[in-house]
Design a protein around this motif. Structure first.
Motif, PDB file in Angstrom:
ATOM      1  N   ILE A 244      50.595  73.803  38.861  1.00 19.11           N
ATOM      2  CA  ILE A 244      50.843  72.660  37.982  1.00 19.11           C
ATOM      3  C   ILE A 244      49.547  72.306  37.271  1.00 19.11           C
ATOM      4  CG2 ILE A 244      51.646  70.292  37.821  1.00 19.11           C
ATOM      5  CD1 ILE A 244      53.789  72.234  38.739  1.00 19.11           C
ATOM      6  N   ASN A 245      49.573  72.400  35.965  1.00 17.08           N
ATOM      7  CA  ASN A 245      48.393  72.117  35.159  1.00 17.08           C
ATOM      8  C   ASN A 245      48.351  70.625  34.839  1.00 17.08           C
ATOM      9  OD1 ASN A 245      46.250  72.093  33.436  1.00 17.08           O
ATOM     10  ND2 ASN A 245      47.272  73.185  31.772  1.00 17.08           N
ATOM     11  N   ARG A 246      47.336  69.946  35.317  1.00 20.90           N
ATOM     12  CA  ARG A 246      47.214  68.508  35.071  1.00 20.90           C
ATOM     13  C   ARG A 246      46.853  68.187  33.627  1.00 20.90           C
ATOM     14  NH1 ARG A 246      43.944  66.526  40.542  1.00 20.90           N
ATOM     15  NH2 ARG A 246      45.458  67.367  42.066  1.00 20.90           N
ATOM     16  N   ASP A 247      46.379  69.187  32.908  1.00 17.70           N
ATOM     17  CA  ASP A 247      46.021  68.965  31.507  1.00 17.70           C
ATOM     18  C   ASP A 247      47.224  69.082  30.581  1.00 17.70           C
ATOM     19  OD1 ASP A 247      43.382  68.589  32.160  1.00 17.70           O
ATOM     20  OD2 ASP A 247      42.849  70.692  31.905  1.00 17.70           O
ATOM     21  N   ARG A 248      48.398  69.326  31.142  1.00 12.80           N
ATOM     22  CA  ARG A 248      49.592  69.477  30.319  1.00 12.80           C
ATOM     23  C   ARG A 248      50.635  68.456  30.768  1.00 12.80           C
ATOM     24  NH1 ARG A 248      51.547  73.378  26.948  1.00 12.80           N
ATOM     25  NH2 ARG A 248      53.793  73.463  26.660  1.00 12.80           N
ATOM     26  N   SER A 249      51.103  67.629  29.859  1.00 17.37           N
ATOM     27  CA  SER A 249      52.123  66.642  30.197  1.00 17.37           C
ATOM     28  C   SER A 249      53.474  67.332  30.304  1.00 17.37           C
ATOM     29  CB  SER A 249      52.182  65.540  29.130  1.00 17.37           C
ATOM     30  OG  SER A 249      52.530  66.081  27.876  1.00 17.37           O
ATOM     31  N   GLY A 250      54.227  66.939  31.299  1.00 19.05           N
ATOM     32  CA  GLY A 250      55.544  67.532  31.488  1.00 19.05           C
ATOM     33  C   GLY A 250      55.581  68.416  32.713  1.00 19.05           C
ATOM     34  N   LEU A 251      56.685  68.347  33.453  1.00 18.83           N
ATOM     35  CA  LEU A 251      56.852  69.140  34.663  1.00 18.83           C
ATOM     36  C   LEU A 251      57.739  70.349  34.428  1.00 18.83           C
ATOM     37  CD1 LEU A 251      56.409  69.405  37.746  1.00 18.83           C
ATOM     38  CD2 LEU A 251      58.471  68.006  38.051  1.00 18.83           C
ATOM     39  N   LEU A 252      58.862  70.162  33.744  1.00 19.83           N
ATOM     40  CA  LEU A 252      59.824  71.251  33.589  1.00 19.83           C
ATOM     41  C   LEU A 252      59.307  72.356  32.676  1.00 19.83           C
ATOM     42  CD1 LEU A 252      63.164  69.221  33.322  1.00 19.83           C
ATOM     43  CD2 LEU A 252      62.044  70.171  35.349  1.00 19.83           C
ATOM     44  N   ILE A 253      58.375  72.034  31.774  1.00 19.93           N
ATOM     45  CA  ILE A 253      57.806  73.059  30.909  1.00 19.93           C
ATOM     46  C   ILE A 253      56.964  74.040  31.711  1.00 19.93           C
ATOM     47  CG2 ILE A 253      55.761  71.691  30.374  1.00 19.93           C
ATOM     48  CD1 ILE A 253      57.635  74.081  28.002  1.00 19.93           C
ATOM     49  N   GLN A 254      56.541  73.642  32.929  1.00 18.19           N
ATOM     50  CA  GLN A 254      55.711  74.498  33.770  1.00 18.19           C
ATOM     51  C   GLN A 254      56.512  75.140  34.901  1.00 18.19           C
ATOM     52  OE1 GLN A 254      51.630  72.908  34.468  1.00 18.19           O
ATOM     53  NE2 GLN A 254      52.459  70.963  33.729  1.00 18.19           N
ATOM     54  N   ALA A 255      57.837  75.097  34.796  1.00 18.98           N
ATOM     55  CA  ALA A 255      58.686  75.646  35.855  1.00 18.98           C
ATOM     56  C   ALA A 255      58.702  77.162  35.828  1.00 18.98           C
ATOM     57  CB  ALA A 255      60.107  75.112  35.712  1.00 18.98           C
ATOM     58  N   GLY A 256      58.981  77.758  36.986  1.00 21.03           N
ATOM     59  CA  GLY A 256      59.283  79.171  37.047  1.00 21.03           C
ATOM     60  C   GLY A 256      60.746  79.405  36.706  1.00 21.03           C
ATOM     61  N   HIS A 257      61.205  80.634  36.820  1.00 24.17           N
ATOM     62  CA  HIS A 257      62.576  80.946  36.437  1.00 24.17           C
ATOM     63  C   HIS A 257      63.184  81.960  37.404  1.00 24.17           C
ATOM     64  CE1 HIS A 257      60.811  79.488  32.638  1.00 24.17           C
ATOM     65  NE2 HIS A 257      62.021  79.029  32.395  1.00 24.17           N
ATOM     66  N   PHE A 258      64.489  81.875  37.547  1.00 25.68           N
ATOM     67  CA  PHE A 258      65.222  82.952  38.205  1.00 25.68           C
ATOM     68  C   PHE A 258      66.450  83.291  37.388  1.00 25.68           C
ATOM     69  CE2 PHE A 258      66.840  79.188  40.636  1.00 25.68           C
ATOM     70  CZ  PHE A 258      68.190  79.282  40.333  1.00 25.68           C
ATOM     71  N   THR A 259      66.930  84.499  37.571  1.00 27.31           N
ATOM     72  CA  THR A 259      68.057  85.013  36.805  1.00 27.31           C
ATOM     73  C   THR A 259      68.943  85.829  37.741  1.00 27.31           C
ATOM     74  OG1 THR A 259      68.662  86.245  34.809  1.00 27.31           O
ATOM     75  CG2 THR A 259      66.827  87.109  36.107  1.00 27.31           C
ATOM     76  N   GLY A 260      69.970  86.460  37.168  1.00 32.28           N
ATOM     77  CA  GLY A 260      70.857  87.294  37.964  1.00 32.28           C
ATOM     78  C   GLY A 260      72.170  86.644  38.323  1.00 32.28           C
TER      79      GLY A 260
END
Length: 512
Positions: A244-260
């Motif tokens: 989690i980058n504290r210099d970037r506002s927003g949580l969901l923009i820094q999320a990982g992803h899964f697929t399948g």
């Protein structure tokens, strides 16, 4: 003097060297080995930062592919089934609080898989014997315990997500997280979870029915995901699967992803909740007319207790899911007696109206679709103003970048007066025009996603009761200007019309 000048020059050179090393090196973080469930490139992906670069490991930079379970696991908290050996693994967490993406105090692993009807997660939280903090807490009140949880951005729109947390014995906490507006814990997701505390920590198993979620699935579809663990005894330490980058506002923009998530059964769900209320009312009535009591002040009325006939009242609430992202809800004379009662509030010297949270299932369904950009500060829609609907209908959903909500209700609450009020000669002339009349309420909400994180929306409401009219319209928006700056606005306008009409009999009463 020369010696002092020489030392100062050495200090300046050393400071420049440290600054250069800090700028060119990634943030200290655990080295993550590629998971067997992910296909990752050989070089790490650089995430743009302000002041420093944060390297996202290869297994986190690319979507993790979930595997389909042929046999569902038993949700008992014990990870002893062979099916968990097929699961995708999320590990190598970062300590994001109080540390800044450093190695966590204790390791954590998350296993994930799915079948045609359920999404499965298992948390393995390693710890020392006897150190786990766990209580049999109320739902949504587990955050004083150690806990694990996740954010599921099921549409991958980086704006809303399901927030699902569990304490070591499996007690649940669930909310809708909206970027910029925070958590809404009024919702209750139907899911199953169990936890076991052992000598080496604790494990939690979770099964989430797909029909409890609104989502987008199919080939190449992505879900955003954050996994977290909280350790209370280590200064409320928080560990995250993604840095989690504290210099970037927003949580969901820094999320990982899964697929399948392919081959899911697209069910058209139908849920009907019938209700039948049987009641009997008793009260003490007069045995001596008021005229006789007024003529003889010494006369006392002993009164008598009278039971009214037994009354029966039927109703129903129904929910029909056309698809995973489109739900129609209908209520006919619904009974909300099973809903948790509101807490007692003292209103002495109260200068503002009381705000009670919504707890009724009909109104909670899809309530996030009616929220605006500043819903935490300025609430444009408060469904508790609909008191006792005779009939109500609601359609909510999300299609592509467009989300919407439409609600109409015929509310019996404003015209529902007690028998004492109806028979009171001082009040009856004033309320006569309102007795058993219904208020008509309508709400329309439209929202359009713009780009990756911006959106603009429209809200309109109307409330009509006899000669009272109130209309509200507004526009709101949320725009990301740069990684650190988000601009949100909400403009509301209202129009109210009320005709005051006091019958002559009532006017005479007020004059005296």
């Amino acid at each position: 003097m020369k010696y002092a000048l020489f030392c100062l020059i050495l200090l300046l050179i050393g400071a420049r060297a440290v600054e250069a090393q800090t700028t060119s090196s990634p943030v200290a973080a655990p080295v993550a080995a590629p998971s067997a469930a992910s296909s990752a490139p050989e070089t790490p992906q650089q995430v743009p930062q302000t002041g420093r670069a944060l390297v996202v490991p290869p297994d986190k930079a690319q979507p993790v592919t979930l595997r389909r379970f042929e046999k569902p696991p038993v949700i008992d908290g014990a990870l002893d089934e062979d099916v968990w050996k097929q699961a995708a693994v999320f590990k190598d967490f970062y300590q994001t609080y109080p540390g800044d993406n450093i190695a966590p105090s204790l390791p954590t692993e998350v296993l994930a898989g799915f079948d045609g009807k359920f999404l499965y997660f298992a948390f393995r939280a390693h710890d020392e014997p006897g150190q786990v903090r766990a209580t049999v807490a109320k739902r949504d009140e587990i955050f004083v315990d150690d806990n694990v949880g996740m954010y599921l951005d099921t549409f991958n729109d980086r704006r809303k997500a399901y927030k699902l947390y569990f304490n070591p014995v499996g007690v649940q906490a669930d909310a809708i997280f909206t970027e910029g507006a925070g958590d809404d814990f009024s919702v209750d997701i139907v899911m199953e979870s169990k936890g076991i505390v052992g000598n080496d920590g604790y494990t939690v198993e979770v099964a989430i029915p797909f029909k409890s979620l609104r989502y987008k699935a199919g080939k190449d579809s992505l879900w955003g995901v954050h996994f977290f663990r909280n350790l209370q005894r280590f200064n409320a330490e928080e560990a995250s699967w993604m840095p989690i980058n504290r210099d970037r506002s927003g949580l969901l923009i820094q999320a990982g992803h899964f697929t399948g998530l392919e081959g899911l059964t697209e069910e058209r769900t139908l849920e009907i909740i019938p209700s039948l209320t049987v009641s009997e009312t008793g009260k003490r009535i007069r045995t001596i007319p008021l005229s006789e009591l007024g003529a003889n002040p010494a006369l006392l009325d002993p009164g008598r207790f009278l039971n009214k006939p037994i009354e029966q009242e039927a109703g129903a609430t129904a929910k029909f899911g056309f698809a995973s992202n489109l739900v129609l809800t209908l209520a006919v004379n619904p009974d909300f007696a099973q809903v948790e009662a509101d807490e007692t509030v003292i209103t002495a010297n109260q200068r503002f109206p009381i705000f009670f949270a919504e707890k009724r299932p009909f109104f909670l369904e899809g309530i996030e679709n009616f929220q605006t950009s500043l819903n935490g500060q300025v609430t444009a829609v408060h469904t508790r103003a609909i008191i006792d609907p005779d009939t109500a209908i609601k359609l909510t959903g999300k299609y592509g970048k467009n989300s919407f909500g439409v609600l109409f209700a015929s509310d019996n609450g404003p015209g529902n007066f007690t028998e004492e009020e109806r028979e009171n000669p001082a009040i009856q002339p004033v309320i006569e025009r309102f007795i058993d009349k219904n208020a008509q309420v309508g709400i329309l909400r439209l929202k359009r996603d713009i780009g990756k994180e911006s959106s603009i929306g429209l809200i309109a409401t109307t409330h009509n009761f006899v000669d009272r009219r109130n209309h509200v319209g507004g526009v709101d928006g949320r725009f990301r200007l740069d990684p650190q700056t988000i601009f949100s606005f909400q403009v509301l306008g209202t129009n109210t019309r009320r005709v005051f009409f006091i019958p002559e009999q009532a006017a005479n009463i007020f004059r005296t």
